[in-house]
Design a protein around this motif. Structure first.
Motif, PDB file in Angstrom:
ATOM      1  N   ALA A  29       0.755  -1.300  -0.049  1.00 18.51           N
ATOM      2  CA  ALA A  29      -0.078   0.181   0.059  1.00 18.51           C
ATOM      3  C   ALA A  29       0.778   1.178   0.206  1.00 18.51           C
ATOM      4  CB  ALA A  29      -0.885   0.111   1.175  1.00 18.51           C
ATOM      5  N   ASP A  30       1.884   1.278   0.820  1.00 12.41           N
ATOM      6  CA  ASP A  30       2.884   2.340   0.806  1.00 12.41           C
ATOM      7  C   ASP A  30       3.341   2.792  -0.634  1.00 12.41           C
ATOM      8  OD1 ASP A  30       2.638   2.722   3.457  1.00 12.41           O
ATOM      9  OD2 ASP A  30       4.530   1.382   4.130  1.00 12.41           O
ATOM     10  N   LEU A  31       3.732   1.380  -1.304  1.00 11.23           N
ATOM     11  CA  LEU A  31       4.291   1.632  -2.827  1.00 11.23           C
ATOM     12  C   LEU A  31       3.490   2.088  -3.726  1.00 11.23           C
ATOM     13  CD1 LEU A  31       6.553  -1.524  -2.391  1.00 11.23           C
ATOM     14  CD2 LEU A  31       7.411   0.890  -2.167  1.00 11.23           C
ATOM     15  N   GLU A  32       2.204   1.436  -3.399  1.00 11.69           N
ATOM     16  CA  GLU A  32       1.174   1.964  -4.562  1.00 11.69           C
ATOM     17  C   GLU A  32       0.688   3.126  -4.221  1.00 11.69           C
ATOM     18  OE1 GLU A  32      -1.709  -1.044  -3.805  1.00 11.69           O
ATOM     19  OE2 GLU A  32      -1.151  -2.443  -5.265  1.00 11.69           O
ATOM     20  N   ALA A  33       0.724   3.981  -3.252  1.00 13.31           N
ATOM     21  CA  ALA A  33       0.399   5.265  -2.986  1.00 13.31           C
ATOM     22  C   ALA A  33       1.355   6.413  -3.469  1.00 13.31           C
ATOM     23  CB  ALA A  33       0.444   5.608  -1.411  1.00 13.31           C
ATOM     24  N   PHE A  34       2.483   5.851  -3.950  1.00  4.33           N
ATOM     25  CA  PHE A  34       3.280   6.807  -4.680  1.00  4.33           C
ATOM     26  C   PHE A  34       3.056   7.134  -6.197  1.00  4.33           C
ATOM     27  CE2 PHE A  34       7.395   8.051  -6.629  1.00  4.33           C
ATOM     28  CZ  PHE A  34       7.631   9.051  -5.831  1.00  4.33           C
ATOM     29  N   LYS A  35       2.153   6.097  -6.520  1.00  5.86           N
ATOM     30  CA  LYS A  35       1.655   6.339  -8.060  1.00  5.86           C
ATOM     31  C   LYS A  35       2.864   6.604  -9.002  1.00  5.86           C
ATOM     32  CE  LYS A  35      -2.651   8.049  -6.584  1.00  5.86           C
ATOM     33  NZ  LYS A  35      -3.178   6.728  -6.294  1.00  5.86           N
ATOM     34  N   ALA A  36       3.718   5.576  -9.039  1.00  3.74           N
ATOM     35  CA  ALA A  36       4.809   5.428 -10.066  1.00  3.74           C
ATOM     36  C   ALA A  36       5.327   3.988  -9.996  1.00  3.74           C
ATOM     37  CB  ALA A  36       5.971   6.513  -9.732  1.00  3.74           C
ATOM     38  N   PRO A  37       5.954   3.831 -11.243  1.00  2.20           N
ATOM     39  CA  PRO A  37       6.596   2.358 -11.411  1.00  2.20           C
ATOM     40  C   PRO A  37       7.712   2.103 -10.335  1.00  2.20           C
ATOM     41  CG  PRO A  37       6.421   3.381 -13.539  1.00  2.20           C
ATOM     42  CD  PRO A  37       5.859   4.347 -12.479  1.00  2.20           C
ATOM     43  N   ILE A  38       8.004   0.932  -9.844  1.00  2.00           N
ATOM     44  CA  ILE A  38       8.935   0.872  -8.524  1.00  2.00           C
ATOM     45  C   ILE A  38       9.345  -0.580  -8.793  1.00  2.00           C
ATOM     46  CG2 ILE A  38       9.299   0.643  -6.148  1.00  2.00           C
ATOM     47  CD1 ILE A  38       6.985   2.424  -5.560  1.00  2.00           C
ATOM     48  N   ILE A  39      10.702  -0.630  -8.674  1.00  2.00           N
ATOM     49  CA  ILE A  39      11.338  -1.931  -8.699  1.00  2.00           C
ATOM     50  C   ILE A  39      11.937  -2.301  -7.252  1.00  2.00           C
ATOM     51  CG2 ILE A  39      11.796  -2.214 -11.196  1.00  2.00           C
ATOM     52  CD1 ILE A  39      14.549  -1.403 -10.796  1.00  2.00           C
ATOM     53  N   LEU A  40      12.204  -3.368  -6.898  1.00  2.41           N
ATOM     54  CA  LEU A  40      12.753  -3.598  -5.740  1.00  2.41           C
ATOM     55  C   LEU A  40      14.137  -4.594  -5.975  1.00  2.41           C
ATOM     56  CD1 LEU A  40      13.147  -4.186  -2.622  1.00  2.41           C
ATOM     57  CD2 LEU A  40      11.582  -6.072  -3.031  1.00  2.41           C
ATOM     58  N   VAL A  41      15.402  -4.071  -5.461  1.00  2.00           N
ATOM     59  CA  VAL A  41      16.505  -4.829  -5.868  1.00  2.00           C
ATOM     60  C   VAL A  41      17.071  -5.210  -4.340  1.00  2.00           C
ATOM     61  CG1 VAL A  41      18.869  -4.571  -6.622  1.00  2.00           C
ATOM     62  CG2 VAL A  41      17.063  -3.258  -7.727  1.00  2.00           C
ATOM     63  N   GLU A  42      17.605  -6.586  -4.278  1.00  2.00           N
ATOM     64  CA  GLU A  42      18.122  -7.251  -3.409  1.00  2.00           C
ATOM     65  C   GLU A  42      19.313  -7.759  -3.452  1.00  2.00           C
ATOM     66  OE1 GLU A  42      14.218  -9.143  -0.795  1.00  2.00           O
ATOM     67  OE2 GLU A  42      14.082  -9.101  -2.957  1.00  2.00           O
ATOM     68  N   GLN A  43      20.325  -7.624  -2.737  1.00  2.00           N
ATOM     69  CA  GLN A  43      21.695  -8.274  -3.191  1.00  2.00           C
ATOM     70  C   GLN A  43      21.674  -9.344  -2.548  1.00  2.00           C
ATOM     71  OE1 GLN A  43      24.966  -5.524  -2.277  1.00  2.00           O
ATOM     72  NE2 GLN A  43      26.477  -6.991  -3.005  1.00  2.00           N
ATOM     73  N   ALA A  44      22.266 -10.560  -3.157  1.00  2.00           N
ATOM     74  CA  ALA A  44      22.513 -11.960  -2.443  1.00  2.00           C
ATOM     75  C   ALA A  44      23.360 -11.879  -1.218  1.00  2.00           C
ATOM     76  CB  ALA A  44      23.126 -12.861  -3.533  1.00  2.00           C
ATOM     77  N   GLY A  45      23.078 -12.536  -0.360  1.00  2.00           N
ATOM     78  CA  GLY A  45      23.949 -12.610   0.833  1.00  2.00           C
ATOM     79  C   GLY A  45      24.028 -11.393   1.925  1.00  2.00           C
ATOM     80  N   THR A  46      23.106 -10.272   1.661  1.00  2.00           N
ATOM     81  CA  THR A  46      23.096  -9.269   2.472  1.00  2.00           C
ATOM     82  C   THR A  46      21.379  -8.926   2.643  1.00  2.00           C
ATOM     83  OG1 THR A  46      22.454  -7.505   0.510  1.00  2.00           O
ATOM     84  CG2 THR A  46      24.961  -8.182   1.188  1.00  2.00           C
ATOM     85  N   ASP A  47      21.177  -7.897   3.558  1.00  2.00           N
ATOM     86  CA  ASP A  47      19.753  -7.478   4.018  1.00  2.00           C
ATOM     87  C   ASP A  47      19.535  -6.342   3.188  1.00  2.00           C
ATOM     88  OD1 ASP A  47      19.677  -9.648   5.946  1.00  2.00           O
ATOM     89  OD2 ASP A  47      20.289  -8.417   7.320  1.00  2.00           O
ATOM     90  N   ALA A  48      20.381  -6.013   2.487  1.00  3.25           N
ATOM     91  CA  ALA A  48      20.130  -4.716   1.410  1.00  3.25           C
ATOM     92  C   ALA A  48      18.949  -4.952   0.594  1.00  3.25           C
ATOM     93  CB  ALA A  48      21.138  -4.112   0.747  1.00  3.25           C
ATOM     94  N   ARG A  49      17.953  -3.740   0.786  1.00  4.97           N
ATOM     95  CA  ARG A  49      16.752  -3.748  -0.075  1.00  4.97           C
ATOM     96  C   ARG A  49      16.706  -2.051  -0.507  1.00  4.97           C
ATOM     97  NH1 ARG A  49      12.696  -7.392   1.213  1.00  4.97           N
ATOM     98  NH2 ARG A  49      11.069  -6.029   0.632  1.00  4.97           N
ATOM     99  N   LEU A  50      16.917  -1.980  -1.973  1.00  2.00           N
ATOM    100  CA  LEU A  50      16.783  -0.793  -2.688  1.00  2.00           C
ATOM    101  C   LEU A  50      15.561  -0.816  -3.407  1.00  2.00           C
ATOM    102  CD1 LEU A  50      20.604  -0.757  -4.111  1.00  2.00           C
ATOM    103  CD2 LEU A  50      19.749   0.173  -1.808  1.00  2.00           C
TER     104      LEU A  50
END
Length: 194
Positions: A29-50
């Motif tokens: 819901a937070d992401l949809e509220a922005f009203k723009a395309p969004i991608i999620l990138v996760e790096q293997a072996g880390t907790d990083a979420r971009l």
């Protein structure tokens, strides 16, 4: 809202007063509220979420950015370059999305990476495609029926596997792709579409 201002506004909307880019996971819901395309990138072996939004699109080349200007460039839907990720993928020669979607055949990939001395190092790989089957995946709380394609790439001293999940429409919903030997694999999920 376009370009970098859109990426900066996205970061402020999701994480006011916090460092942009890596943060607690927002809800769909937070992401949809922005009203723009969004991608999620996760790096293997880390907790990083971009979380990235598009900042430019010209001639089949899309640039996506975090609010702190870390970027990923996709050429015809396939990861081609990174900036601000560390040991960046400066350029590459990759198959196109139609070749990957076919799930069969052979091709060559090349990657140009900056080494520790700011010198460009090129790696060349011979790759083959196979279809792993049909799979239902979940992307930020939403299920998608997909066809899973595997790309196996080999050089004399190194081997890696990329994976792609295509919807019946042909849309690439998720991929796991090598972003360079030091960064390793990143999983890219298309969360919010146009």
């Amino acid at each position: 809202m376009g370009g970098l201002r859109s990426a900066q506004a996205f970061g402020k909307a999701l994480w006011p007063g916090k460092a942009a880019g890596v943060a607690p996971a927002p809800s769909r819901a937070d992401l949809e509220a922005f009203k723009a395309p969004i991608i999620l990138v996760e790096q293997a072996g880390t907790d990083a979420r971009l979380y990235l939004v598009p900042v430019s699109n010209a001639g089949g080349v899309e640039v996506w950015s975090t609010s702190d200007q870390r970027t990923m460039t996709f050429r015809n839907g396939v990861l081609a370059e990174t900036r601000g990720m560390g040991a960046d993928l400066m350029q590459s020669a990759t198959p196109n999305l139609a070749q990957l979607r076919a799930g069969a055949g052979n091709h060559v990939r090349t990657y140009d990476i900056l080494d520790g001395g700011d010198q460009m190092v090129r790696s060349r790989y011979d790759c083959a495609l196979t279809v792993a089957g049909v799979e239902t995946i979940t992307v930020v709380g939403r299920q998608h029926a997909t066809r899973h394609v595997i790309e196996t790439c080999r050089a004399e001293s190194h081997e890696f596997t990329n994976e792609y999940w295509f919807e019946s429409s042909g849309k690439l919903r998720k991929s796991k792709e090598l972003a360079g030997p030091r960064v390793g694999a990143v999983t890219v999920s298309r969360v919010i579409d146009n």
